[in-house]
Design an enzyme around this catalytic site. Structure first.
Site, PDB file in Angstrom:
ATOM      1  N   CYS A 236     -10.134   0.332   7.975  1.00  0.00           N
ATOM      2  CA  CYS A 236      -9.592   1.589   8.483  1.00  0.00           C
ATOM      3  C   CYS A 236     -10.234   2.786   7.795  1.00  0.00           C
ATOM      4  CB  CYS A 236      -8.086   1.622   8.263  1.00  0.00           C
ATOM      5  SG  CYS A 236      -7.579   1.177   6.602  1.00  0.00           S
TER       6      CYS A 236
ATOM      7  N   GLU B 290       0.857  -1.198   0.000  1.00  0.00           N
ATOM      8  CA  GLU B 290       0.000   0.000   0.000  1.00  0.00           C
ATOM      9  C   GLU B 290       0.890   1.245   0.000  1.00  0.00           C
ATOM     10  OE1 GLU B 290      -2.104  -0.956   3.722  1.00  0.00           O
ATOM     11  OE2 GLU B 290      -3.734  -1.776   2.524  1.00  0.00           O
TER      12      GLU B 290
END
Lengths: 646, 646
Positions: free
Chosen positions: B405, B309
């Site tokens: 998240c 990521e």
């Protein structure tokens, strides 16, 4: 029987390279003698398995197959170029293989050294039948090249053993290999020995694949859901990966690992031809169409994703995250050759030629010592290094690989290239010419021999000629492939006089009672042409590629600029073809017109309003054959080029 | 003290959505009450840790942080919209958190339930300090929103405990978290409590990061080279992933996990402001420049690869294999806000606006119940499904995520959006307007209050006005950001009379002894404009994007055609801006001219010579704001569009 020997300006360089460099270099590699390259362990494993040395198994679980492919290449090479020293090395290796053979015929250094007793318990991962298949192919090639039967007998013994283990009879394992290969090898073994059990065993493996319940999944369950490749409990194997998701006759789309796929399709086409099985023929045609009309790169590369080294789906042909493994293109050539044997249609040879002249020879460096595993159509070296999604795309050829399936595969293909030029249909009395490669060929027909000498200026010029050197009594048809890149125009002459010809399935047919000394000239117009891609291929939208004859071209940073993407080409502009003797071993390069977007006035900003200062300037560019890319240092490369215009 | 309340046609919808839908929906999610979505386990974990329930820990090791972010959002929401029922739920949750706190102050449900005794032994993987940081942020927001101190006291106790564990003193762990977050949270805790130990602890974590020998690697060695995430012995952690590859003051380029990076940069900018540390200031400016001038998408997305990521490298901004995580853009907004506090330059607010109006609000569906984790600039749904390299790019928003998240991060940002509009420099007596969002604001200056009412027609129209409602004795400077999309032209008037203004660091400065009832009008020209990308961005070569005001536009299949790539746009053509009330909640859409390549005559072939039949036809297209994409079913989408021309 046929006898064909290559004598060709372009290809002699390659066959010599294979003979003089690749085979010796790969022999060093198999013996772990290449500095700074991952060791192979292949010979060492056999020595340990043969009891000549102590030690641990090294390398991939399928490492035996590297040696097999090398031996196969040696067999082909010795057939055309006897070499007592090389033959002596090979004979010793064959002795070693024989010493590693178990009493019952079994050969596999991994299981012999590391997991004795566990043979045939992990067909999904462990490649035992795959390695057997490659060694069978080597045995056939070595026998045909040298007349020596030792390896052939060793492998027949192994095949006999396998025949006692696998099958639908009670008490046999109803399995098949996680990596197809033995299926096509058993056909070769049948063809050279005449032993029909080998053909039936191949058929069994093909028929059994994809039957429910899936053997490889059941096997994984029996093993406690483990894998050779990973610790702990593993995810259920995906049957699409190894094409066991459906019975092969029901398969219509190419899925999964691309090398496994084309090796299987090759065997399917062999069996379709030998048995006339309509279900297999239909499946072969559908799979061919799907691979070559929906999932193939312009270079003849297949496999759009490195995840599983696999096909993805129709029209998904990204140029930069591509896989296009060298072995997959070689397998595609095998498939094409077998489809040609099944039915004479030039499209099969067109694909064979495309894969050969672009993906396959492009995978090897001009020095024969460096290889690509992945053959991209677009390279940005910095991205290959720094974007993990492109780590698999190397911008320079590597010396050797931990998984080194590709280099020996190139060696065995190039050393047997003579087998791909002609195809004789005895019943039709027709000699099909599929590849234009200078060569001397003799064919036995029922009423005498037919010998022809082909001369070819390909890939640089389209003039091909055939001198008839010996003739049978009756007439013979010469069927000359009209390549797809000719767009239907080619001139034919016999002894200097233009003659007309009829086309059948892509071949110009010339039937004649030939005279010794007859001279046929086949003039294939060859000029650089712009190629468009199907609009469904998103990656090529607004782009064009350049092709000349069988060669796809590319632009390299070294001849042009960086970023290459700032260049657009003008298809309406003039194309200049230049014979550049100084470019590596010499090549026709193409120069053309285009535009480069100006970046002089860009400051530290990523985005800004489009304005006149975003203007472009005319720029000439230079394209080189794709197969030569990456031989002059590291840099950007692109096959598909932005098209100036709409 | 400031008090700012949003009253805005565009944003009221979002704040109401967060209040009425997102917060209740996410409460259901935290309680595992969303059908067909991965359970969160967050509340259940706290109940087990508090001894109220028996069971196993569920979800991610950092699951506590989802609850923390939700509580933080609730704190912000209650500040502007009191809601006794919601407050009651939150109070009960806070009681639960307090019950889960250990005697010594420690809170973490994973270690409490699953690995008691192993606290602080795997900072690299286990997010203990990260979860602590999020709960500290929640504590501060809840205290500021409700005046209630309970959670604040709980978290101060935890911070005190952490302070006894970490530091350079002998006997303390010289570590820091594998995921930065606590650094910025401790600054907030310091600012609300005045306790300088919290500031020093934040400084310690920032200073310690990247020192050699690397703590996280040494910790991995001590653990026996294991990882929370994988069985067996694991590869050595890459310190670039969590930005511990260099002391932070020596970092100049954004690397590694993008959320970790921007959370850290945020804390660095906080500390730079509070301490005046020149080394930190230099690093912050360099990192800002690298992120926003080399590695940012036009939508304000950051993170070019899903592998880790992460950032990849300069100018590597692929549109289709992008990551551009929602949380990363939110972190970029935090970083921008802190840079603005450090120094008033409009470029920080420009980026804040870009990320907010595009990546962030685009991540949430119009119903507030579906979210993107990855925010692509180009989508081909079939590729998202069938090409594993694009599996991370979803073509429809998801209900919830195993690693969830992003949704609560959106909730906490949107519910605290009032904090991002203004910035007051007391010493300069200047009120900076960074975002044009209708709002009522009151600022306390030394000689009285200054209240202004902003009205804004953004993002649909560029008219912004300010009514002065109460004034201090002395003069006040109103500093109005001139957005980068205005290209330097904007008209200002005071009480109906055009006035001139001076620009300073991107702000129009109007210094005045204001009168109650003064009316300032700020007219930002807003029209659709074509945007070009830096030529080094290979992915955007030959392409343009469309922007109008702060909004980036995109083309969707539903309004145009498939494949979208067959369309090219004419930047010289006419652009028509239409207020489309029927498009979702209403939006200005843009229509323009272009060409579509014809595909009617393509047969079963992938490649063919370019010819007249490859011609294109004129076609009009329609673009919609990027943030609205994917709200009308699944289809192709593209932000960057092929430009007809060179």
């Amino acid at each position: 029987m046929e006898k064909i020997r290559i004598r060709d300006d372009f290809w002699d360089r390659y066959t010599a390279l294979v003979r003089e460099t690749v085979i010796p270099y790969q022999w060093d590699a198999l013996n772990d003698r290449i500095e700074d390259a991952a060791p192979s362990y292949a010979i060492r494993n056999f020595r340990i398995a043969a009891g000549l040395e102590n030690g641990e198994f090294g390398g991939m679980v399928f490492q035996d197959s590297d040696l097999a492919k090398w031996l196969e290449a040696v067999g082909y090479s010795l057939a055309s170029h006897p070499d007592p020293k090389l033959e002596c090395i090979a004979d010793e290796v064959i002795d070693l293989v024989a010493m590693a053979q178990h009493e019952n015929g079994y050969i596999n250094t991994y299981f012999t050294i590391k997991e004795p007793g566990n043979e045939w318990t992990n067909l999904h991962d462990c490649h035992e039948l795959y390695c057997a298949g490659h060694m069978m192919e080597a045995a056939v090639a070595y026998y045909q090249g040298t007349g020596k039967r030792k390896l052939l007998e060793v492998m027949c013994k192994f095949a006999d053993h396998i025949d006692t283990i696998f099958g639908t009879d009670e008490g046999k394992l109803q399995g098949y290999c996680g990596h197809q290969e033995i299926e096509l090898a058993l056909v070769k073994l049948f063809e050279v020995t005449g032993e029909s059990r080998y053909l039936k065993l191949s058929q069994y493996f093909i028929d059994q694949r994809g039957q429910e319940p899936n053997y490889l999944i059941a096997e994984w369950e029996r093993r406690g859901r483990t894998s050779y490749w990973q610790e702990g409990v593993t995810a259920k194997p995906d049957p699409r990966y190894n094409q066991s998701h459906l019975p092969v006759r029901e398969q219509r789309e190419a899925v999964g690992h691309s090398v496994r796929a084309v090796y299987m399709y090759t065997a399917m086409a062999d069996l379709a031809r030998l048995t006339g099985d309509e279900g297999l023929i239909t499946a072969c045609r559908s799979l061919w169409n799907n691979v070559t009309k929906k999932q193939m790169y312009i270079t003849g590369g297949i496999g759009s994703t490195h995840h599983g080294e696999a096909f993805s789906f129709d029209y998904d042909l990204p140029n930069d995250t591509i896989y296009a493994e060298t072995c997959a293109s070689i397998g595609l050539i095998f498939f094409a050759q077998r489809m040609l044997r099944l039915e004479r249609k030039s499209e099969y040879a067109d694909v064979m030629e495309r894969a050969l002249y672009n993906n396959v020879i492009g995978s090897m460096s001009q020095d024969g010592k460096h290889y690509f595993y992945v053959n991209p159509l677009e390279v940005w070296p910095e991205a290959s290094r720094n974007n993990p999604g492109k780590h698999h795309v190397k911008s320079v050829r590597q010396k050797w690989f931990g998984c080194s399936c590709c280099p020996p595969n190139v060696a065995r293909l190039l050393s047997s290239l003579n087998d791909y030029i002609y195809l004789v249909d005895q019943s039709e009395r027709t000699v099909y010419v599929n590849l234009y490669i200078g060569s001397e060929a003799s064919f036995k027909l029922s009423d005498g021999g037919f010998s022809i000498k082909q001369q070819s200026a390909l890939p640089w010029d389209g003039i091909v000629s055939f001198d008839i050197e010996s003739v049978p009594v009756g007439s013979v048809t010469l069927a000359l492939r009209l390549p797809s890149w000719c767009s239907g125009k080619a001139e034919l002459s016999l002894n200097g006089q233009p003659i007309s010809y009829e086309m059948k399935d892509g071949y110009a047919q010339i039937t004649n009672v030939w005279q010794q000394g007859d001279h046929v000239e086949w003039n294939l117009p060859m000029q650089a042409q712009w190629i468009a891609a199907h609009p469904f291929i998103r990656a090529n939208a607004g782009k064009v590629a350049l092709q000349r004859g069988p060669l796809v071209y590319c632009l390299e940073e070294i001849d042009n600029l960086s970023p290459l993407s700032s260049l657009s080409v003008s298809p309406s502009g003039k194309l200049v073809e230049l014979d550049d003797r100084d470019l590596l071993s010499g090549a026709v390069v193409i120069q053309g017109e285009g535009f480069a977007s100006s970046r002089a006035d860009w400051e530290e900003e990523l985005y800004r309003p489009l304005s006149d200062s975003n203007s472009v300037k005319p720029m000439n560019w230079k394209a080189v054959p794709y197969y030569l890319w990456g031989n002059r240092g590291e840099g950007e490369m692109s096959v598909w080029l932005r098209r100036a215009g709409n």
